[in-house]
Write an enzyme that holds these catalytic residues in place. Structure first.
Site, short mmCIF file in Angstrom:
data_model
loop_
_atom_site.label_atom_id
_atom_site.label_comp_id
_atom_site.label_asym_id
_atom_site.label_seq_id
_atom_site.Cartn_x
_atom_site.Cartn_y
_atom_site.Cartn_z
N CYS A 1 5.99 -16.06 -21.63
CA CYS A 1 6.39 -14.84 -22.34
C CYS A 1 5.70 -13.56 -21.87
CB CYS A 1 6.19 -15.03 -23.84
SG CYS A 1 6.90 -16.58 -24.40
N HIS B 1 3.37 -7.44 -29.08
CA HIS B 1 4.11 -8.68 -28.75
C HIS B 1 4.84 -9.13 -30.01
CE1 HIS B 1 5.20 -12.16 -26.47
NE2 HIS B 1 4.56 -12.99 -27.26
N HIS C 1 13.02 -12.80 -29.57
CA HIS C 1 12.00 -13.00 -28.54
C HIS C 1 12.70 -13.47 -27.27
CE1 HIS C 1 8.54 -13.83 -26.33
NE2 HIS C 1 7.97 -14.79 -27.02
#
Lengths: 387, 317, 87
Positions: A149, A282, A317
Site C-alpha cells: 500500500c 493513510h 483503499h
C-alpha cells in the site's frame, strides 16, 4: 535540485479524470457503493474493461484492468509531452497484484479444466508498466516498485531520486490497482472490512473498503522544463521512507515507522514541523492503522497537529495506487489552496481526541504531507510545495 | 562503491563457499535448489510461513551481514520478478477450495512482492529504507541502481539482492515469451554495498544500468561503458545471458569471442539470475586465476534474458 | 472431550505448521496466543477458520474470539456448547 510536478492524471471511483475527482471531493460525493457481485462496499471505477479497451482501440482480451486503468491515468498526466533524445525520460509505476484480474480468471479456469493459459504472462508486475511505456513512447528506464500500500508513493519517490541522481530529467510516476478477487477475498480473510462506508479516524470505525484506480504525476527538473515549456503546477519538495518492523500486516502501537517516514520527509524538504499546512493521511478506517498513525502524528507534531484528513472515504483503499492517487489530491489541494475533506467523521477517537477536516477549507497551503503505509511495515511520506 | 559481502543460494554449492567460481560446471538439468539448514538462520515460528524465496533471502542476508561485520544495514533493497509466487498460487488454490466458505489468511498476508524485504527488516528489527523492484528481468539491476543512489545520498551500508523462486506458471509464461529455458531455477544472491572500503582489497561495483524496450543492445552497452569512461576492450570478461540471434550477433560485434561467457550454462534460467552472475563475477575477481582477468580486472554482466530488456552491471577489482 | 482436545491439538499443529511440536506438548490450559504456545494475531485468524472448517462453529466477533481462543480447554468448551445449541 528543484523537482516540479507538471502533469497529473487520475482515475478512481469518484472520477475518470482530475477535474471529476476534484469536483467529487468538493461536493463530498463518495464513489463507494455496494457491489452487485460481492455484496461488499467497494470503490469501483465506473468504466468496464470493454469501455477502456475501446477508448484506446486495443485488441480484446489481451490487457489486464491494471494496464487499462494505468493507461487512462498516464495518458491524462502525459498530455502533450513529447519524447526526444535530449530529455532523459523514464517511467516508474507500481502495483500489488499486476495483471491478477486476468490471471485469477485464467488460473481458476485452468485448475477446473486442466488447460494452461498463456495469458498468465500478463500477470507480471513489470508488464503493465511496459504497456504504458510503449503507449507513451518511453524506452530506457522503465521500472516498477511493489511495496503493497505504499507502492504509489514509492514510485514517485524513486522517480525523484533518479532525477536527483542525474539519471533522468523527466519521469512519469505513479501506480495502478484493479479490484481483483485475490485482494477482495484476501482482505475478507483478515476480517477488516466495514460493511458500510468507512469512517477514517472515527472512534466507531469498523474497517476499510477496497477500491481501485490509477494515478500518475509527471515530474521534471528545470532543464527539462526549459525544453518542454511545461508549466509547473507545484513542486515535490521531499520524501521519506522507513520500516515499522513490528509485524507483517499490523502497524506498531506507537507508529514508529510512520513517524520516521514523516520526519525523514521533512528533513529532506529542509523544513521544520510547523511548516506543514495539511496532511493527507493513510487513514484506511481500520482500528489498527488509524490509531497507529494518530500516535505517529502525536510524536511528530506534538500539540501542533496541522489540518489532516483521509480521502479513502471517497475512493476506498486502492492499495498500491493509493499513494499516487493521494499525491494527485495533494497537488490539487495546493492548486485550489484548500484542505481536503474526511468523510463520515462524527466522533474523535477516545485515545487522541483528534478531529480531521470534514469539508473543503480554504487556507494558505504551502506544504502538504502525504502518508502511505503498506504490508511489510513499509512507510512512505511525500511533501509537496506550492511553486 | 565497495562490495563488502556476497552470498548466494542456488542449484550449485555456492552458499558460504568462497572460491566456488573455480568449481562451477555446467548446470545439471536434474539439479535442485541446494538449501542450507534454515533453522540456523530463522526461528521455527517465523520459518513456517515462508516459501523458498523468503528463506533463501534471509539466510543470504544474515550471511552477508556476518561477512561484513555490521549490525544493521541502512537500507534493504530487493529485486524480484515474481515475488512470493508460491504463496500467491497457494492463496489462489485456497480461494478455489474454500468455495465460499471460511478462508485462511496466511498465504495472502505473505504474498505481496515486498514480503521478502519486509521479512528481512522484521527479523533484524531494521527501521531503515526498504524497497522492492519488480521489473521482469531488470528487477535486480534496478535494485542495484537504487542501492547506488542510496550510497550517494549517504547510506553507509546497503543490503541489496535478487531472488526468485521457480513455479510451474513461471515455466509456462517463459515458454510463451519464447525464452529458451536451459533450466529454470530458484535462487537468491545478496550483497552488501558500502560507501567506504575500509582499507581492504576487494571488488567494486562501478555502475549498473537498466534499459527497457530497447532496439539495440549495442547502443545501450556503448553508452553505458562510455559514461563510465570505459570501452569494450577494457573489459576482461563479459558474463552474458542472451537468448536470441540478433542479440548474440550484436554482442559478438562489440566484444571478442574470448571475452564472452554465457552464464546461463552454469546459472540456469531465472529473471533475477544476473544477481548470481554478479556473485560469480566477484568470486572470479577475488580468485584471480581466470586468464581472461589477468590484464583487465573488470567484468561486465550483460543481462538480455528478455530481448527488449538490457541489464548491465560493471565490476572491477 | 479428551478426543476432541487431542484432535484440536493435532489440527492446530497441522494448520499452523508448528514444527517440532507434538500434541502431547500442548497443555490443555496453557495460553495459546502471545505467551504459552506463542501464536500471533494471524494465527488467531487461522484458528477461527479452523473452528468453522473442521467443527462447523463460528466465532461472531472479536470479544468472543479473545475468550474462546485462550486455550485448548476454552476452544473445546466452545465447540461443545455451540453444538449443543444447534441440536
Amino acid at each position: 535540485m528543484k523537482i516540479f510536478v507538471t502533469g497529473i492524471g487520475i482515475v478512481t471511483a469518484i472520477g475518470l479524470d482530475a477535474e471529476e475527482n476534484l469536483n467529487s471531493l468538493g461536493s463530498l460525493t463518495t464513489g463507494i457503493s455496494r457491489s452487485n457481485s460481492s455484496g461488499l462496499m467497494l470503490g469501483e471505477v465506473k468504466l468496464s474493461n470493454e469501455e477502456l479497451m475501446n477508448k484506446f482501440q486495443l485488441p480484446a482480451e489481451d490487457y489486464s484492468r491494471t494496464s487499462l486503468l494505468g493507461l487512462l491515468a498516464a495518458t491524462e498526466a502525459w498530455a502533450n509531452n513529447k519524447i526526444d533524445k535530449i530529455i532523459r525520460t523514464g517511467i516508474i509505476s507500481s502495483t500489488s497484484v499486476g495483471g491478477m484480474d486476468r490471471t485469477e480468471k485464467y488460473y481458476f479456469d485452468a485448475r477446473k479444466n486442466g488447460i494452461a493459459n498463456s495469458s498468465l504472462m500478463t500477470h507480471c508486475n513489470g508488464r503493465t508498466t511496459e504497456r504504458i511505456a510503449a503507449r507513451l513512447g518511453i524506452s530506457g528506464y522503465i521500472g516498477t516498485v511493489s511495496t503493497a500500500c505504499s507502492s504509489g508513493a514509492n514510485a514517485i519517490m524513486q522517480g525523484a531520486r533518479l532525477m536527483e541522481g542525474n539519471k533522468l530529467d523527466r519521469v512519469i510516476a505513479g501506480g495502478s490497482e484493479p479490484l481483483a478477487d485475490f485482494d477482495i477475498k484476501g482482505f475478507s480473510s483478515l476480517g477488516i472490512y466495514d460493511n458500510a462506508i468507512c469512517k477514517p479516524f472515527d472512534d466507531n470505525r469498523m474497517g476499510l473498503n477496497l477500491g481501485e484506480g490509477a494515478a500518475f504525476l509527471v515530474l521534471e527538473n528545470e532543464y527539462s522544463i526549459s525544453i518542454s515549456n511545461n508549466k509547473p503546477i507545484c513542486m515535490l519538495a521531499g520524501w521519506g521512507n522507513a520500516t515499522d518492523a513490528f509485524h507483517q500486516t499490523a502497524s506498531s502501537p506507537d507508529g514508529k515507522g510512520a513517524a520516521l517516514a514523516m520526519t525523514n520527509a521533512m528533513v529532506k524538504s529542509g523544513i521544520t514541523v510547523d511548516k506543514i499546512d495539511y496532511v493527507n493521511a493513510h487513514g484506511t478506517g481500520t482500528g489498527n492503522n488509524d490509531l497507529s498513525e494518530s500516535m505517529a502524528f502525536k510524536s511528530v507534531f506534538g500539540n501542533n497537529l496541522p489540518a489532516f484528513s483521509s480521502t479513502k472515504g471517497f475512493t476506498g483503499h486502492t492499495l498500491a495506487a493509493a499513494g499516487a492517487i493521494e499525491a494527485v489530491y495533494c497537488v490539487q489541494a495546493i492548486q485550489k489552496q484548500t484542505v481536503l475533506p474526511n468523510l463520515n467523521f462524527t466522533t474523535p477517537m477516545k485515545e487522541t481526541g483528534m478531529k480531521p477536516a470534514t469539508g473543503f477549507q480554504r487556507a494558505n497551503i504551502e506544504f502538504v504531507l502525504s502518508n502511505s503505509f503498506g504490508f511489510g511495515g513499509n512507510c512512505t511520506s511525500l511533501i509537496f510545495q506550492k511553486a | 562503491m565497495y562490495i563488502s559481502a556476497a552470498s548466494t543460494i542456488s542449484h550449485h554449492p555456492t552458499f558460504r563457499n568462497k572460491g566456488f567460481s573455480s568449481q562451477l560446471r555446467e548446470l545439471d538439468p536434474a539439479s535442485e535448489l541446494i538449501r542450507p539448514d534454515y533453522s540456523d538462520y530463522i526461528p521455527a515460528m517465523e520459518r513456517r510461513r515462508m516459501s523458498d524465496v523468503q528463506k533463501m533471502s534471509i539466510a543470504c542476508s544474515l550471511d552477508c551481514m556476518q561477512q561484513a561485520g555490521i549490525g544493521q544495514p541502512d537500507a534493504i533493497i530487493v529485486g524480484t520478478s515474481m515475488g512470493c509466487c508460491v504463496n500467491i498460487r497457494s492463496f489462489l488454490d485456497k480461494i478455489l477450495s474454500a468455495n465460499g466458505g471460511p478462508l485462511s489468511p496466511t498465504s495472502f498476508i505473505v504474498s505481496t512482492h515486498n514480503t521478502v524485504a519486509g521479512q528481512i527488516a522484521l527479523l533484524l528489527k531494521n527501521h531503515g529504507y526498504n524497497m522492492t523492484h519488480t521489473q521482469n528481468s531488470l528487477s535486480f539491476e534496478q535494485a542495484l541502481m537504487d542501492a547506488m543512489l542510496g550510497i550517494k545520498e549517504g547510506f553507509q551500508h546497503v543490503l541489496v539482492g535478487g531472488a526468485d523462486e521457480e513455479e510451474q506458471s513461471l515455466y509456462n509464461m517463459r515458454a510463451k515469451l519464447n525464452i529458451e529455458q536451459l533450466h529454470p531455477v530458484s535462487g537468491a544472491s545478496f550483497f552488501i554495498l558500502s560507501g567506504d572500503h575500509g582499507g581492504s582489497e576487494g571488488v567494486n561495483l562501478l555502475d549498473a544500468g537498466s534499459y527497457g524496450l530497447i532496439d539495440s543492445i549495442t547502443d545501450c552497452t556503448e553508452h553505458f561503458l562510455l559514461s563510465g569512461g570505459q570501452s569494450a576492450k577494457d573489459i576482461g570478461l563479459v558474463l552474458y545471458a542472451v537468448n536470441d540471434k540478433k542479440g548474440m550477433a550484436e554482442l559478438n560485434s562489440i566484444f571478442r569471442r574470448e571475452q564472452l561467457f554465457d552464464y546461463q550454462i552454469v546459472a540456469g534460467t531465472s529473471f533475477t539470475n544476473s544477481a548470481f552472475a554478479m556473485h560469480y563475477g566477484i568470486d572470479m575477481l577475488l580468485d584471480g586465476s581466470n586468464p581472461g582477468l589477468r590484464e583487465h580486472k573488470k567484468i561486465l554482466i550483460c543481462n538480455n534474458v528478455i530481448p527488449e530488456n538490457l541489464g548491465l552491471i560493471l565490476l572491477a577489482a | 472431550m479428551e478426543d476432541l482436545k487431542y484432535e484440536l491439538k493435532r489440527q492446530i499443529i497441522e494448520e499452523l505448521k508448528l514444527e517440532d511440536i507434538k500434541p502431547e506438548d500442548i497443555q490443555d490450559d496453557a495460553p495459546l496466543i502471545g505467551d504459552g504456545l506463542g501464536l500471533d494475531s494471524i494465527d488467531a485468524l487461522e484458528l477461527v477458520v479452523l473452528l468453522e472448517k473442521y467443527h462447523g462453529v463460528k466465532i461472531m466477533d472479536e470479544e468472543i474470539g479473545k475468550k474462546v481462543l485462550t486455550s485448548i480447554n476454552t476452544m473445546a468448551d466452545f465447540i461443545v456448547e455451540e453444538k449443543a445449541k444447534a441440536t
